[in-house]
Structure formats: C-alpha cells, structure tokens
Scaffold this motif. Structure first.
Motif, PDB file in Angstrom:
ATOM      1  N   ILE A 226      12.956  52.033 115.195  1.00 59.77           N
ATOM      2  CA  ILE A 226      11.782  51.597 115.958  1.00 59.77           C
ATOM      3  C   ILE A 226      12.212  50.766 117.155  1.00 59.77           C
ATOM      4  CG2 ILE A 226       9.745  50.101 115.875  1.00 59.77           C
ATOM      5  CD1 ILE A 226       9.402  51.023 112.931  1.00 59.77           C
ATOM      6  N   GLU A 227      13.139  49.831 116.929  1.00 57.04           N
ATOM      7  CA  GLU A 227      13.585  48.945 118.008  1.00 57.04           C
ATOM      8  C   GLU A 227      14.240  49.731 119.143  1.00 57.04           C
ATOM      9  OE1 GLU A 227      14.492  45.027 115.165  1.00 57.04           O
ATOM     10  OE2 GLU A 227      16.131  46.334 115.811  1.00 57.04           O
ATOM     11  N   VAL A 228      15.207  50.572 118.798  1.00 60.72           N
ATOM     12  CA  VAL A 228      15.954  51.279 119.843  1.00 60.72           C
ATOM     13  C   VAL A 228      15.095  52.362 120.499  1.00 60.72           C
ATOM     14  CG1 VAL A 228      18.033  52.608 120.373  1.00 60.72           C
ATOM     15  CG2 VAL A 228      18.141  50.752 118.710  1.00 60.72           C
ATOM     16  N   THR A 229      14.188  52.976 119.749  1.00 62.23           N
ATOM     17  CA  THR A 229      13.283  53.960 120.348  1.00 62.23           C
ATOM     18  C   THR A 229      12.447  53.317 121.450  1.00 62.23           C
ATOM     19  OG1 THR A 229      13.163  55.295 118.334  1.00 62.23           O
ATOM     20  CG2 THR A 229      11.363  55.538 119.898  1.00 62.23           C
ATOM     21  N   SER A 230      11.968  52.107 121.216  1.00 58.85           N
ATOM     22  CA  SER A 230      11.177  51.430 122.249  1.00 58.85           C
ATOM     23  C   SER A 230      12.037  51.087 123.461  1.00 58.85           C
ATOM     24  CB  SER A 230      10.533  50.162 121.678  1.00 58.85           C
ATOM     25  OG  SER A 230      11.497  49.183 121.341  1.00 58.85           O
ATOM     26  N   GLU A 231      13.276  50.678 123.232  1.00 59.85           N
ATOM     27  CA  GLU A 231      14.173  50.360 124.347  1.00 59.85           C
ATOM     28  C   GLU A 231      14.500  51.606 125.164  1.00 59.85           C
ATOM     29  OE1 GLU A 231      16.342  47.036 121.492  1.00 59.85           O
ATOM     30  OE2 GLU A 231      17.581  48.505 122.528  1.00 59.85           O
ATOM     31  N   ARG A 232      14.744  52.705 124.472  1.00 66.79           N
ATOM     32  CA  ARG A 232      15.063  53.956 125.166  1.00 66.79           C
ATOM     33  C   ARG A 232      13.843  54.490 125.927  1.00 66.79           C
ATOM     34  NH1 ARG A 232      19.376  56.876 124.334  1.00 66.79           N
ATOM     35  NH2 ARG A 232      18.227  58.837 124.253  1.00 66.79           N
ATOM     36  N   ALA A 233      12.658  54.236 125.407  1.00 66.38           N
ATOM     37  CA  ALA A 233      11.442  54.628 126.130  1.00 66.38           C
ATOM     38  C   ALA A 233      11.317  53.830 127.423  1.00 66.38           C
ATOM     39  CB  ALA A 233      10.214  54.417 125.254  1.00 66.38           C
ATOM     40  N   PHE A 234      11.649  52.548 127.349  1.00 59.71           N
ATOM     41  CA  PHE A 234      11.692  51.721 128.562  1.00 59.71           C
ATOM     42  C   PHE A 234      12.646  52.331 129.582  1.00 59.71           C
ATOM     43  CE2 PHE A 234      14.401  48.691 130.793  1.00 59.71           C
ATOM     44  CZ  PHE A 234      13.493  47.940 131.530  1.00 59.71           C
ATOM     45  N   VAL A 251      12.894  43.471 119.047  1.00 61.01           N
ATOM     46  CA  VAL A 251      13.089  42.981 117.685  1.00 61.01           C
ATOM     47  C   VAL A 251      11.804  43.224 116.905  1.00 61.01           C
ATOM     48  CG1 VAL A 251      13.552  40.994 116.216  1.00 61.01           C
ATOM     49  CG2 VAL A 251      14.739  41.213 118.415  1.00 61.01           C
ATOM     50  N   LEU A 252      11.913  43.973 115.820  1.00 63.93           N
ATOM     51  CA  LEU A 252      10.769  44.195 114.943  1.00 63.93           C
ATOM     52  C   LEU A 252      10.696  43.055 113.944  1.00 63.93           C
ATOM     53  CD1 LEU A 252       8.463  45.964 113.924  1.00 63.93           C
ATOM     54  CD2 LEU A 252      10.137  47.236 112.555  1.00 63.93           C
ATOM     55  N   ASP A 253       9.621  42.281 114.028  1.00 62.32           N
ATOM     56  CA  ASP A 253       9.440  41.113 113.175  1.00 62.32           C
ATOM     57  C   ASP A 253       8.114  41.260 112.449  1.00 62.32           C
ATOM     58  OD1 ASP A 253       9.490  38.666 111.944  1.00 62.32           O
ATOM     59  OD2 ASP A 253       9.164  37.495 113.767  1.00 62.32           O
ATOM     60  N   GLY A 254       8.192  41.720 111.196  1.00 60.72           N
ATOM     61  CA  GLY A 254       6.972  41.964 110.445  1.00 60.72           C
ATOM     62  C   GLY A 254       6.158  43.066 111.101  1.00 60.72           C
ATOM     63  N   GLY A 255       4.932  42.739 111.473  1.00 60.17           N
ATOM     64  CA  GLY A 255       4.056  43.731 112.091  1.00 60.17           C
ATOM     65  C   GLY A 255       4.043  43.680 113.599  1.00 60.17           C
ATOM     66  N   SER A 256       5.028  42.989 114.194  1.00 62.62           N
ATOM     67  CA  SER A 256       5.047  42.853 115.647  1.00 62.62           C
ATOM     68  C   SER A 256       6.388  43.322 116.211  1.00 62.62           C
ATOM     69  CB  SER A 256       4.806  41.391 116.042  1.00 62.62           C
ATOM     70  OG  SER A 256       4.834  41.227 117.442  1.00 62.62           O
ATOM     71  N   LEU A 257       6.307  44.133 117.260  1.00 63.64           N
ATOM     72  CA  LEU A 257       7.499  44.566 117.986  1.00 63.64           C
ATOM     73  C   LEU A 257       7.587  43.700 119.232  1.00 63.64           C
ATOM     74  CD1 LEU A 257       9.832  46.620 118.178  1.00 63.64           C
ATOM     75  CD2 LEU A 257       8.278  48.122 119.452  1.00 63.64           C
ATOM     76  N   ASN A 258       8.552  42.766 119.238  1.00 68.24           N
ATOM     77  CA  ASN A 258       8.696  41.800 120.327  1.00 68.24           C
ATOM     78  C   ASN A 258       9.804  42.261 121.273  1.00 68.24           C
ATOM     79  OD1 ASN A 258       6.733  40.108 119.071  1.00 68.24           O
ATOM     80  ND2 ASN A 258       8.327  39.362 117.682  1.00 68.24           N
ATOM     81  N   SER A 278       3.943  44.266 120.849  1.00 73.17           N
ATOM     82  CA  SER A 278       3.142  45.450 120.555  1.00 73.17           C
ATOM     83  C   SER A 278       3.199  45.722 119.066  1.00 73.17           C
ATOM     84  CB  SER A 278       3.694  46.642 121.337  1.00 73.17           C
ATOM     85  OG  SER A 278       2.995  47.829 121.038  1.00 73.17           O
ATOM     86  N   LYS A 279       2.313  46.544 118.589  1.00 75.22           N
ATOM     87  CA  LYS A 279       2.414  47.006 117.209  1.00 75.22           C
ATOM     88  C   LYS A 279       3.524  48.049 117.131  1.00 75.22           C
ATOM     89  CE  LYS A 279      -2.309  46.038 115.761  1.00 75.22           C
ATOM     90  NZ  LYS A 279      -1.858  44.883 114.975  1.00 75.22           N
ATOM     91  N   PRO A 280       4.233  48.117 116.014  1.00 80.81           N
ATOM     92  CA  PRO A 280       5.413  48.984 115.936  1.00 80.81           C
ATOM     93  C   PRO A 280       5.128  50.464 115.700  1.00 80.81           C
ATOM     94  CG  PRO A 280       5.125  47.800 113.875  1.00 80.81           C
ATOM     95  CD  PRO A 280       4.069  47.279 114.812  1.00 80.81           C
ATOM     96  N   ASN A 281       3.839  50.828 115.590  1.00 83.59           N
ATOM     97  CA  ASN A 281       3.536  52.229 115.251  1.00 83.59           C
ATOM     98  C   ASN A 281       3.687  53.188 116.422  1.00 83.59           C
ATOM     99  OD1 ASN A 281       1.360  51.084 116.530  1.00 83.59           O
ATOM    100  ND2 ASN A 281      -0.185  52.172 115.339  1.00 83.59           N
ATOM    101  N   SER A 282       3.866  52.660 117.635  1.00 90.20           N
ATOM    102  CA  SER A 282       4.050  53.517 118.807  1.00 90.20           C
ATOM    103  C   SER A 282       5.126  52.922 119.717  1.00 90.20           C
ATOM    104  CB  SER A 282       2.731  53.681 119.573  1.00 90.20           C
ATOM    105  OG  SER A 282       2.896  54.591 120.646  1.00 90.20           O
ATOM    106  N   PRO A 283       6.398  52.976 119.292  1.00 91.71           N
ATOM    107  CA  PRO A 283       7.466  52.351 120.082  1.00 91.71           C
ATOM    108  C   PRO A 283       7.643  52.977 121.459  1.00 91.71           C
ATOM    109  CG  PRO A 283       8.379  53.654 118.277  1.00 91.71           C
ATOM    110  CD  PRO A 283       6.913  53.555 118.036  1.00 91.71           C
ATOM    111  N   ASP A 284       7.371  54.290 121.594  1.00 89.63           N
ATOM    112  CA  ASP A 284       7.490  54.917 122.917  1.00 89.63           C
ATOM    113  C   ASP A 284       6.498  54.294 123.902  1.00 89.63           C
ATOM    114  OD1 ASP A 284       9.492  57.122 122.631  1.00 89.63           O
ATOM    115  OD2 ASP A 284       8.152  57.717 121.024  1.00 89.63           O
ATOM    116  N   GLU A 289       4.993  50.372 128.334  1.00 84.17           N
ATOM    117  CA  GLU A 289       4.235  49.178 128.719  1.00 84.17           C
ATOM    118  C   GLU A 289       5.158  48.078 129.219  1.00 84.17           C
ATOM    119  OE1 GLU A 289       0.551  49.782 125.499  1.00 84.17           O
ATOM    120  OE2 GLU A 289       2.216  48.412 125.059  1.00 84.17           O
ATOM    121  N   LEU A 290       6.313  47.951 128.582  1.00 83.70           N
ATOM    122  CA  LEU A 290       7.296  46.947 129.001  1.00 83.70           C
ATOM    123  C   LEU A 290       7.805  47.241 130.410  1.00 83.70           C
ATOM    124  CD1 LEU A 290       9.038  44.469 128.092  1.00 83.70           C
ATOM    125  CD2 LEU A 290      10.767  46.133 127.374  1.00 83.70           C
TER     126      LEU A 290
END
Length: 308
Positions: A226-234, A251-258, A278-284, A289-290
């Motif tokens: 989840i973490e790296v997928t969001s970074e690669r989407a950025f 960093v995925l911390d509980g229910g929050s992707l920071n 963001s919520k972690p259910n849509s890392p792309d 958004e970032l």
C-alpha cells in the motif's frame, strides 16, 4: 506452477542486490517450501555506465537488464530495489508485491558521530543523488556536496579520503549488508524525504502468469504494498519531463495513509514540502492527490506537465 519446480530469480549482480534476493528467497520459501530457487545474477546497464553522472541516467537504468531476463525466459521472477523501477513498466510485466520495508531513512557515514546539523562548516559529503543534495543544502548551505558513485562498500571507502569527509547512503542498504557499524547518524524522513520505494524490495513477474503472481503475492507484505503503491502513483503522476529532484514517502498507520513529498533544485535554493493523509483503500488516488498538492504549493514549474 508445478510443485517442486525450480524458480529462477533474476537480479543485479551487486552485493546488495544478491543480499536482497537471498532475503526474498528466504521469505518465499515460507509459503513455497516445495520449490527450489536459483539466482540469475546480471550486470545492469547502470552498473556498466559507472563513470556517468547518476543524475543524467534515466530511472530504470538499473532495472532494464533484469526485466529483459523475465521477458526472454531466462528467469521466472525478478527482484529489484523498488526505487530502481520506473513508475511505468512494460505491459508484459507486473509487480507481484514487496517484502516488508527496511528502514527508509538516509544516513551519514563519516569518522565522527555528528548529525547533519552538527557537521562543521565546509564538510564534504559525497552523494550523486540530486534529491539528497537538494535537501542537505537546504538545511546546511555551508556544506559541500561532492558527486561519487559505486556500490555501498566502495562509497563507504571514500570516507576521509582526499575526495570527501563523509557520505550519504540509504540506511536499508547498509543494514541489509550488515554494515551498520559505519552509520554515524540517521537523517529523519522530514529533513530528507526518501526516494520513492526506498527501503523496499520489489518482486516482479510476467503479467501472463497469474499462477505465479498469486503464489508470490500471498508471501509478500500488504502494508508495504500500500505504501509503495501510493508513492509510485505520485511518481507516475509527475510528468516524465520533470528533471528536478522529487521524492515521496508514505507510512500506513492504522486506518490512515500518511504521505509527505518534496520538490526542489539540486542546490537547495528552491524547496517545496507537503503532507497529505488519506484512507489506505485507494493508494493510487492518494499518490495523485499528493502530486497535485505539491504542484499547488508552488512547485508546479519544477514538476513538468502533470498527467491529468
């Protein structure tokens, strides 16, 4: 995949790549105990072009040769440092997942124990990373950044030579090679935002082989994915025309992707930093958004034409 089949694993021939591949095989054996593994070590194009300025080489130059081994059948899977793999990969290939991320921070290696803010004026730090140079010089414009290249061992050997007083390296590489005794101090991710995927090992396979994809994915780490997928989407959302230092870390911390991201100039004279949760259910989507948030912060002229 037939039970007992030997799985050929392509990777770069550097000591760190071999260490990462052995770590990957150890993890895969936990869920694939009936299989054996064979390492196919390859010299990458980036390894061959040792004298060239790293900032002039395109992202992916260390991954292409390894990917080619997948495409021509010499290997069944490939193991990469996640930060070496470009945002856009060939349609014939897919990312099966990631091992649990190692420490993503950068570190200082020198003869003392001073932190970045404590180093003496004029201290010469070796790195060929424009990302690191930008963030170091933003904090310490009185330091000198000296371009150096080489594997982890060779860069450590530069310390206290006529070229440099110290070097900046990824913590993950030093830790995976058991060289942590050389670490003088860690640099926080807020002071030096890590490269996209830093600290993570990426496992790749053919997009035409869903059976091996399923076997690999279940053995790998969902949080890191989840973490790296969001970074690669950025990274994907920032246009290929972007030649400025950029970075993102999640960093995925509980229910929050920071998430945090930066962009700047190599000399540190311009620097932009943003945070996003963001919520972690849509890392792309979170990564996109970032990127937009970073552009709106004033960095748009450094990011090229954003893909909308």
């Amino acid at each position: 995949m037939p039970s007992g089949k030997s799985i050929k694993v392509a990777t770069r021939s550097s000591p760190l790549s071999i260490a990462q591949t052995n770590e990957t095989i150890t993890q895969l054996k936990k869920t694939l105990p009936e299989h054996t593994f064979e390492i196919v070590a390859l010299e990458s194009e980036g390894d061959r072009r040792k004298t060239e300025d790293l900032s002039k080489l395109e992202r992916g130059v260390f991954a292409k040769t390894v990917e080619l081994a997948l495409l021509d059948g010499r290997a069944d899977i490939a193991v990469h440092s996640a930060k070496d793999v470009p945002a856009e990969i060939l349609e014939e290939l897919q990312i099966a997942g990631y091992l649990r991320r190692q420490d993503p921070r950068d570190v200082l290696v020198h003869s003392g124990s001073e932190t970045l803010r404590e180093l003496p004026k004029g201290f010469r730090l070796g790195t060929s990373s424009q990302r690191r140079a930008c963030q170091i010089l933003r904090i310490r414009p009185d330091l000198q950044v000296v371009p150096i290249r080489g594997n982890v061992d060779s860069r450590i050997s530069f310390v206290d030579t006529k070229e440099v007083d110290g070097v900046v390296l990824a913590a993950s590489g030093i830790l995976r090679l058991g060289l942590e005794k050389h670490i003088s101090s860690f640099i926080s991710t807020r002071d030096c935002v890590p490269d996209v995927g830093q600290g993570a090992i990426l496992v790749q396979c053919s997009s035409h082989d869903e059976s091996i994809y399923g076997l690999l994915n279940q053995a790998l780490d969902a949080k890191t994915e989840i973490e790296v997928t969001s970074e690669r989407a950025f990274l994907s959302f920032v246009s290929a025309s972007c030649k400025s230092p950029v970075a993102a870390h999640s960093v995925l911390d509980g229910g929050s992707l920071n998430m945090i991201a930066m962009a700047g100039l190599p000399d540190g004279s311009e620097y932009y930093f943003v945070e996003h949760s963001s919520k972690p259910n849509s890392p792309d989507k979170a990564g996109e958004e970032l990127a937009l948030k970073l552009a709106k912060s004033g960095a748009a002229h450094l990011l090229g034409k954003l893909i909308v």
